[in-house]
Scaffold this motif. Structure first.
Motif, mmCIF file in Angstrom:
data_model
loop_
_atom_site.group_PDB
_atom_site.id
_atom_site.type_symbol
_atom_site.label_atom_id
_atom_site.label_comp_id
_atom_site.label_asym_id
_atom_site.label_seq_id
_atom_site.Cartn_x
_atom_site.Cartn_y
_atom_site.Cartn_z
ATOM 1 N N GLY A 27 38.374 -5.949 63.716
ATOM 2 C CA GLY A 27 39.673 -5.387 63.320
ATOM 3 C C GLY A 27 40.199 -6.017 62.049
ATOM 4 O O GLY A 27 41.246 -5.614 61.548
ATOM 5 N N ASP A 28 39.494 -6.993 61.527
ATOM 6 C CA ASP A 28 39.900 -7.652 60.286
ATOM 7 C C ASP A 28 39.104 -7.046 59.133
ATOM 8 O O ASP A 28 37.877 -6.979 59.198
ATOM 9 C CB ASP A 28 39.602 -9.154 60.336
ATOM 10 C CG ASP A 28 40.457 -9.897 61.351
ATOM 11 O OD1 ASP A 28 41.315 -9.272 61.987
ATOM 12 O OD2 ASP A 28 40.246 -11.121 61.502
ATOM 13 N N LEU A 29 39.802 -6.626 58.100
ATOM 14 C CA LEU A 29 39.153 -5.978 56.958
ATOM 15 C C LEU A 29 39.681 -6.563 55.661
ATOM 16 O O LEU A 29 40.841 -6.961 55.587
ATOM 17 C CB LEU A 29 39.489 -4.483 56.928
ATOM 18 C CG LEU A 29 38.679 -3.478 57.720
ATOM 19 C CD1 LEU A 29 39.145 -2.080 57.346
ATOM 20 C CD2 LEU A 29 37.203 -3.644 57.428
ATOM 21 N N ILE A 44 43.558 -7.376 56.000
ATOM 22 C CA ILE A 44 44.301 -6.649 57.032
ATOM 23 C C ILE A 44 43.778 -7.085 58.397
ATOM 24 O O ILE A 44 42.566 -7.168 58.599
ATOM 25 C CB ILE A 44 44.070 -5.129 56.886
ATOM 26 C CG1 ILE A 44 44.322 -4.664 55.448
ATOM 27 C CG2 ILE A 44 44.938 -4.343 57.863
ATOM 28 C CD1 ILE A 44 43.647 -3.334 55.113
ATOM 29 N N ASP A 45 44.687 -7.319 59.337
ATOM 30 C CA ASP A 45 44.312 -7.690 60.709
ATOM 31 C C ASP A 45 44.950 -6.670 61.642
ATOM 32 O O ASP A 45 46.154 -6.726 61.909
ATOM 33 C CB ASP A 45 44.799 -9.121 60.990
ATOM 34 C CG ASP A 45 44.516 -9.589 62.419
ATOM 35 O OD1 ASP A 45 44.076 -8.774 63.257
ATOM 36 O OD2 ASP A 45 44.746 -10.784 62.687
ATOM 37 N N GLY A 46 44.151 -5.701 62.104
ATOM 38 C CA GLY A 46 44.648 -4.725 63.069
ATOM 39 C C GLY A 46 45.026 -5.416 64.366
ATOM 40 O O GLY A 46 44.318 -6.328 64.802
ATOM 41 N N THR A 160 42.774 -14.414 58.045
ATOM 42 C CA THR A 160 43.479 -13.909 59.230
ATOM 43 C C THR A 160 43.713 -15.051 60.223
ATOM 44 O O THR A 160 43.193 -16.161 60.069
ATOM 45 C CB THR A 160 42.669 -12.804 59.928
ATOM 46 O OG1 THR A 160 41.456 -13.358 60.431
ATOM 47 C CG2 THR A 160 42.374 -11.658 58.981
ATOM 48 N N ASP A 161 44.478 -14.740 61.270
ATOM 49 C CA ASP A 161 44.832 -15.799 62.224
ATOM 50 C C ASP A 161 43.689 -16.131 63.176
ATOM 51 O O ASP A 161 43.855 -16.959 64.068
ATOM 52 C CB ASP A 161 46.114 -15.454 62.977
ATOM 53 C CG ASP A 161 45.958 -14.226 63.849
ATOM 54 O OD1 ASP A 161 44.895 -13.563 63.795
ATOM 55 O OD2 ASP A 161 46.903 -13.914 64.603
ATOM 56 N N GLY A 162 42.531 -15.513 62.988
ATOM 57 C CA GLY A 162 41.334 -15.986 63.676
ATOM 58 C C GLY A 162 40.791 -17.267 63.049
ATOM 59 O O GLY A 162 39.839 -17.865 63.551
ATOM 60 N N ILE A 163 41.404 -17.650 61.934
ATOM 61 C CA ILE A 163 41.084 -18.914 61.257
ATOM 62 C C ILE A 163 42.237 -19.874 61.528
ATOM 63 O O ILE A 163 43.399 -19.517 61.346
ATOM 64 C CB ILE A 163 40.963 -18.695 59.733
ATOM 65 C CG1 ILE A 163 39.890 -17.641 59.418
ATOM 66 C CG2 ILE A 163 40.682 -20.005 59.014
ATOM 67 C CD1 ILE A 163 38.483 -18.036 59.746
ATOM 68 N N SER A 192 38.552 -17.106 69.302
ATOM 69 C CA SER A 192 39.325 -16.375 70.304
ATOM 70 C C SER A 192 39.855 -15.062 69.741
ATOM 71 O O SER A 192 40.651 -14.376 70.382
ATOM 72 C CB SER A 192 40.498 -17.236 70.784
ATOM 73 O OG SER A 192 41.283 -17.637 69.681
ATOM 74 N N ASP A 193 39.445 -14.693 68.544
ATOM 75 C CA ASP A 193 39.969 -13.499 67.874
ATOM 76 C C ASP A 193 38.943 -13.135 66.786
ATOM 77 O O ASP A 193 38.099 -13.950 66.420
ATOM 78 C CB ASP A 193 41.324 -13.829 67.224
ATOM 79 C CG ASP A 193 42.107 -12.597 66.777
ATOM 80 O OD1 ASP A 193 41.608 -11.453 66.950
ATOM 81 O OD2 ASP A 193 43.224 -12.778 66.245
ATOM 82 N N ASP A 194 39.024 -11.882 66.289
ATOM 83 C CA ASP A 194 38.312 -11.573 65.058
ATOM 84 C C ASP A 194 38.763 -12.576 63.989
ATOM 85 O O ASP A 194 39.894 -13.056 64.029
ATOM 86 C CB ASP A 194 38.655 -10.166 64.562
ATOM 87 C CG ASP A 194 38.266 -9.068 65.554
ATOM 88 O OD1 ASP A 194 37.325 -9.279 66.344
ATOM 89 O OD2 ASP A 194 38.903 -8.006 65.527
ATOM 90 N N ALA A 195 37.896 -12.850 63.047
ATOM 91 C CA ALA A 195 38.255 -13.807 61.989
ATOM 92 C C ALA A 195 37.674 -13.340 60.668
ATOM 93 O O ALA A 195 36.549 -12.812 60.626
ATOM 94 C CB ALA A 195 37.733 -15.204 62.321
HETATM 95 MN MN LIG Z 1 44.063 -11.677 64.480
#
Ligand SMILES: [Mn+2]
Length: 207
Positions: A27-29, A44-46, A160-163, A192-195
């Motif tokens: 979801g991160d682009l 972008i972080d969907g 993104t907040d996956g980092i 714990s998330d897309d990154a």
């Molecule tokens: Mn995220």
């Protein structure tokens, strides 16, 4: 016949990312969209992860690419209108203007942005994007872009907040942008998330 000299690109860039579920679309682009006089970059972080998050991010990426030269507040508003039927996304957009040697940026929700100065003795030697809370497609904050002058070698990092925040400490900026992005992802992904980490280095000399 006149030939213009080969033009140096405005930026060199690289990206590194990982989806939470192996095999899933992230979801991160990121977006890199040249326009006359500059280049727009964005991460972008969907919301959430998986296919619906990716659909929200893709819708926004298409709008950013199609309207890359617009002033950032108008552009993000356009994304907001276009993403209403999606789950929404957070994003940071950063636009390099080669005529002004400047970077304008704007963040909605949590995509971190840092501009590292090539001149490490500069004070300050880094700038951080001002993020305002909100979700593009759902609820916008007041949209106001900030701008900085940029010099060749200045390096933008969007993540993104996956980092994990804190990735900005001890960044080794000596490699090329893709090496920098990979190294940040390898050291700071939460798992714990897309990154996604996007790195762009400004190249253009002052006119
Ligand atoms: Mn995220």
């Amino acid at each position: 016949m006149t030939r213009s000299p080969p033009e140096r690109p405005v930026i060199e860039w690289g990206v590194a990312g990982v989806a939470l579920q192996p095999g899933d679309e992230s979801g991160d682009l990121h977006v890199v969209a040249p326009f006359h006089g500059g280049v727009l970059t964005a991460v972008i972080d969907g919301l959430g992860h998986g296919p619906e998050a990716a659909a929200a991010s893709r819708a926004i990426a298409e709008i950013l690419t199609a309207h890359a030269g617009e002033p950032l507040p108008a552009l993000v508003l356009r994304c907001h209108e276009g993403a209403r039927k999606t789950r929404g996304a957070v994003l940071s957009v950063a636009s390099f203007d080669e005529r002004e040697s400047s970077l304008a940026w704007l963040g909605v929700g949590n995509v971190e942005g840092v501009l590292f100065r090539a001149d490490r003795t500069a004070s300050p030697n880094r700038e951080a994007i001002l993020i305002r809370g909100g979700v593009v497609g759902y609820q916008l904050p007041t949209l106001r872009a900030a701008a900085h002058r940029v010099s060749p070698g200045d390096t933008l990092v969007l993540a993104t907040d996956g980092i994990r925040s804190g990735f900005t400490e001890n960044v080794d900026l000596s490699g090329d942008p893709e090496e920098i992005a990979r190294s940040i992802l390898a050291r700071h992904a939460r798992g714990s998330d897309d990154a996604l980490v996007f790195v762009a280095r400004y190249l253009r000399q002052m006119p």
